[in-house]
Structures are given as structure tokens and as C-alpha cells.
Write a protein that holds these residues in place. Structure first.
Motif, short mmCIF file in Angstrom:
data_model
loop_
_atom_site.label_atom_id
_atom_site.label_comp_id
_atom_site.label_asym_id
_atom_site.label_seq_id
_atom_site.Cartn_x
_atom_site.Cartn_y
_atom_site.Cartn_z
N TYR A 88 0.83 -1.20 0.00
CA TYR A 88 0.00 0.00 0.00
C TYR A 88 0.87 1.25 0.00
O TYR A 88 1.94 1.27 0.59
CB TYR A 88 -0.90 0.04 1.23
N THR A 90 0.53 5.12 1.31
CA THR A 90 -0.32 5.94 2.17
C THR A 90 0.22 7.37 2.19
O THR A 90 1.40 7.61 1.97
CB THR A 90 -0.36 5.42 3.62
N ALA A 108 -4.97 8.93 3.47
CA ALA A 108 -5.50 8.26 2.29
C ALA A 108 -4.59 7.08 2.02
O ALA A 108 -3.38 7.16 2.19
CB ALA A 108 -5.52 9.20 1.09
N GLN A 110 -3.95 3.55 -0.64
CA GLN A 110 -4.27 2.91 -1.91
C GLN A 110 -3.41 1.66 -2.06
O GLN A 110 -2.20 1.69 -1.83
CB GLN A 110 -4.00 3.87 -3.06
N GLN A 111 -4.05 0.56 -2.44
CA GLN A 111 -3.29 -0.65 -2.69
C GLN A 111 -2.47 -0.48 -3.97
O GLN A 111 -2.94 0.09 -4.95
CB GLN A 111 -4.21 -1.86 -2.82
N MET A 122 4.73 4.07 -7.41
CA MET A 122 3.83 5.05 -6.79
C MET A 122 4.62 5.95 -5.83
O MET A 122 4.03 6.69 -5.06
CB MET A 122 2.69 4.35 -6.09
#
Length: 123
Positions: A88, A90, A108, A110-111, A122
Motif C-alpha cells: 500500500y 499511504t 489516504a 491505496q493498494q 507510486m
């Protein structure tokens, strides 16, 4: 004296790695406003949430990729790896009071997908 950025990282790391009560004692102010809908307002719901997470997922890990500080706000960009190699990204935001204590939190999460159309991480 540590900076708000250093305190945010220390707080998050300590809570995430299984000692949320000590993290709250050291780094949280008189109030703690929570914006994550899975966690109640105040220190005790935060502590309960992280104690449960540690009991259920003791092998999770966290890496602090970026930390940005502006005024009374600190933003942390992290990479978390959970059992089963679930990853993830974050982004957490903390607001500090005038005594350098955390009084508010937003996040927030997100995988991380197996594939990326742009070929970039990411981070």
C-alpha cells in the motif's frame, strides 16, 4: 528539540510497530481529532485500532518515503507491506499544536497494483 517532521515520523513508526499507547503519551496533545473513518476520535480509539492491527498483522512493515513540513502541518508518504505481500501507498497529514504535539490526523491509502500503465512506481 525534534522538529514536527521528526515527531510525526517517530509517532507513526512507534504506533505502527506496536506501541500506540507510548506513541500517544509522547507525541499527542490535549485533543486528537481523527478523520480516518475507520478510527474513532480521541487517543483511546487510536490506541485500540493500532493494538488490534499489531495483534492481527505483526509482520507488517513500513518505509517512510517522503516527509514534508509546512507551518503546523506534516505530510508523510509511506510504503507499507502487509502479509501476503499486499503493498500500500499511504499519505498521512498531521496537524501540530503550539507545543509541538499532534492534535489532528487525515490519511489516504491505496493498494499498489501488480501492473502500472506508466511503468513508474507510486513513489
Amino acid at each position: 528539540m525534534l522538529t514536527n517532521k521528526e515527531n510525526a515520523i517517530a509517532f507513526y513508526k512507534m504506533a505502527y510497530e506496536g506501541n500506540p499507547r507510548k506513541a500517544v503519551e509522547l507525541y499527542v496533545g490535549a485533543e486528537y481529532i481523527q478523520h480516518n473513518p475507520l478510527v474513532g476520535n480521541g487517543p483511546e480509539p487510536f490506541i485500540s485500532y493500532f493494538e488490534k492491527m499489531q495483534a492481527e498483522y505483526p509482520d507488517k512493515s513500513i518505509e517512510f518515503v517522503r516527509a514534508i513540513s509546512e507551518g503546523d502541518l506534516v505530510a508523510l508518504h509511506t510504503h507499507q507491506v502487509w502479509p501476503g505481500n499486499d503493498e500500500y501507498v499511504t499519505m498521512d497529514f498531521f496537524r501540530f499544536d503550539t507545543q509541538g504535539k499532534i492534535v489532528e490526523h487525515w490519511d489516504a491509502m491505496q493498494q499498489i497494483p501488480d501492473e502500472s500503465l506508466n511503468g513508474n512506481t507510486m513513489y
